[in-house]
Design an enzyme around this catalytic site. Sequence first.
Site, PDB file in Angstrom:
ATOM      1  N   VAL A 171      -5.901   4.371  -6.009  1.00  0.00           N
ATOM      2  CA  VAL A 171      -4.683   4.911  -5.098  1.00  0.00           C
ATOM      3  C   VAL A 171      -4.762   6.095  -4.848  1.00  0.00           C
ATOM      4  O   VAL A 171      -4.705   6.704  -3.710  1.00  0.00           O
ATOM      5  CB  VAL A 171      -3.298   4.629  -5.959  1.00  0.00           C
ATOM      6  CG1 VAL A 171      -3.298   5.463  -7.186  1.00  0.00           C
ATOM      7  CG2 VAL A 171      -2.221   4.706  -5.045  1.00  0.00           C
ATOM      8  N   ASP A 172      -5.628   7.153  -5.538  1.00  0.00           N
ATOM      9  CA  ASP A 172      -5.837   8.487  -5.406  1.00  0.00           C
ATOM     10  C   ASP A 172      -6.712   8.618  -3.978  1.00  0.00           C
ATOM     11  O   ASP A 172      -6.277   9.437  -3.139  1.00  0.00           O
ATOM     12  CB  ASP A 172      -6.556   9.009  -6.690  1.00  0.00           C
ATOM     13  CG  ASP A 172      -6.137  10.605  -6.330  1.00  0.00           C
ATOM     14  OD1 ASP A 172      -7.314  11.392  -6.993  1.00  0.00           O
ATOM     15  OD2 ASP A 172      -5.515  11.166  -6.009  1.00  0.00           O
TER      16      ASP A 172
ATOM     17  N   ASP B 236       0.951  -1.194  -0.040  1.00  0.00           N
ATOM     18  CA  ASP B 236      -0.138   0.016  -0.042  1.00  0.00           C
ATOM     19  C   ASP B 236       0.849   1.044  -0.178  1.00  0.00           C
ATOM     20  O   ASP B 236       1.752   1.391   1.047  1.00  0.00           O
ATOM     21  CB  ASP B 236      -0.788  -0.058   1.133  1.00  0.00           C
ATOM     22  CG  ASP B 236      -1.819   1.280   1.406  1.00  0.00           C
ATOM     23  OD1 ASP B 236      -2.757   0.977   2.165  1.00  0.00           O
ATOM     24  OD2 ASP B 236      -1.490   2.267   0.512  1.00  0.00           O
TER      25      ASP B 236
HETATM   26  N1  APR Z   1      -1.266   1.359  -2.955  1.00  0.00           N
HETATM   27  C1  APR Z   1      -0.791   1.220  -4.284  1.00  0.00           C
HETATM   28  N2  APR Z   1      -1.322   0.977  -5.443  1.00  0.00           N
HETATM   29  C2  APR Z   1      -2.845   1.099  -5.544  1.00  0.00           C
HETATM   30  C3  APR Z   1      -3.387   1.390  -4.196  1.00  0.00           C
HETATM   31  C4  APR Z   1      -2.611   1.679  -3.082  1.00  0.00           C
HETATM   32  N3  APR Z   1      -3.318   1.882  -1.877  1.00  0.00           N
HETATM   33  N4  APR Z   1      -4.805   1.573  -4.333  1.00  0.00           N
HETATM   34  C5  APR Z   1      -4.872   1.199  -5.853  1.00  0.00           C
HETATM   35  N5  APR Z   1      -3.569   0.947  -6.112  1.00  0.00           N
HETATM   36  C6  APR Z   1      -3.109   0.594  -7.661  1.00  0.00           C
HETATM   37  C7  APR Z   1      -4.418  -0.063  -8.427  1.00  0.00           C
HETATM   38  O1  APR Z   1      -4.459  -1.532  -8.176  1.00  0.00           O
HETATM   39  C8  APR Z   1      -3.551   0.060  -9.904  1.00  0.00           C
HETATM   40  O2  APR Z   1      -2.658  -0.690 -10.327  1.00  0.00           O
HETATM   41  O3  APR Z   1      -3.132   1.767  -8.379  1.00  0.00           O
HETATM   42  C9  APR Z   1      -2.966   1.630  -9.746  1.00  0.00           C
HETATM   43  C10 APR Z   1      -3.581   2.685 -10.560  1.00  0.00           C
HETATM   44  O4  APR Z   1      -5.205   2.374 -10.622  1.00  0.00           O
HETATM   45  P1  APR Z   1      -6.147   3.510 -10.338  1.00  0.00           P
HETATM   46  O5  APR Z   1      -5.877   4.299  -8.718  1.00  0.00           O
HETATM   47  O6  APR Z   1      -7.379   3.342 -10.641  1.00  0.00           O
HETATM   48  O7  APR Z   1      -5.470   4.882 -11.245  1.00  0.00           O
HETATM   49  P2  APR Z   1      -5.601   5.028 -12.662  1.00  0.00           P
HETATM   50  O8  APR Z   1      -5.973   4.032 -13.447  1.00  0.00           O
HETATM   51  O9  APR Z   1      -4.483   6.157 -13.121  1.00  0.00           O
HETATM   52  O10 APR Z   1      -6.812   6.117 -12.847  1.00  0.00           O
HETATM   53  C11 APR Z   1      -7.148   7.258 -12.256  1.00  0.00           C
HETATM   54  O11 APR Z   1      -9.028   6.755 -11.154  1.00  0.00           O
HETATM   55  O12 APR Z   1      -9.363   6.926  -8.846  1.00  0.00           O
HETATM   56  C12 APR Z   1      -9.523   7.793  -9.938  1.00  0.00           C
HETATM   57  O13 APR Z   1      -9.237   9.982  -9.344  1.00  0.00           O
HETATM   58  C13 APR Z   1      -8.715   8.757 -10.053  1.00  0.00           C
HETATM   59  O14 APR Z   1      -9.893   9.588 -12.075  1.00  0.00           O
HETATM   60  C14 APR Z   1      -8.689   9.201 -11.541  1.00  0.00           C
HETATM   61  C15 APR Z   1      -8.483   7.631 -12.008  1.00  0.00           C
END
Ligand code: APR
Length: 169
Positions: free
Chosen positions: A33-34, A10
């Site tokens: 992750v955001d 994480d």
């Molecule tokens: N730590 C590390 N990696 C994480 C975590 C965490 N706590 N939570 C999720 N991830 C991973 C996901 O499993 C994926 O492999 O982060 C990677 C990116 O996935 P997303 O968070 O969906 O990001 P992205 O594909 O760039 O999409 C961005 O999603 O949440 C919204 O506001 C954000 O609109 C934007 C879009």
Amino acid sequence: MVAIEVVLGDITRENVDAIVTAANESLLGGGGVDGAIHRAAGPRLARAGGAIGPCEPGEAMPTPAFDLDPPVRHIIHTVGPVWEGGGHGEDDVLASCYRRSLQVADELDARTVAFPAIATGVYGFPAERAARIAIATIRSVSTNVQRVRLVAFDEGTRDQLQAALAATG
Ligand code: APR
């Protein structure tokens, strides 16, 4: 030469100077992750993001890390490309996310940086292709960052990142 590590975990638990979040253009927070980073950093993060946003895809913008524990001082917000099949410049935008994030890290004098697998979740970018772009771009950038940790949230992503790292020697 920056040292690159691949870890499973994480990203909100990383002990680095700066963590990168895969944001949307508003920088107001979202899911994935955001969402995890905004929950950990607290409500000031969305206010700070809203004050500096919007952020163009491929760009990177810093804020303080607020409620995240030291040593994390900075959050670098970057917006990945939405995958549309590969013919719309997605590779270049993703490479720019890594390049600009490292340039912003240099402006912050950050020496250790953690990245998630940008764009490979909601935005649908193929994980194997994204891993290759991430490693190649990090290797290509001249930076004072000494250590980059690529934090995978699942074993498949971890394996893709490790394979891409191994392929570059
Ligand atoms: N730590 C590390 N990696 C994480 C975590 C965490 N706590 N939570 C999720 N991830 C991973 C996901 O499993 C994926 O492999 O982060 C990677 C990116 O996935 P997303 O968070 O969906 O990001 P992205 O594909 O760039 O999409 C961005 O999603 O949440 C919204 O506001 C954000 O609109 C934007 C879009």
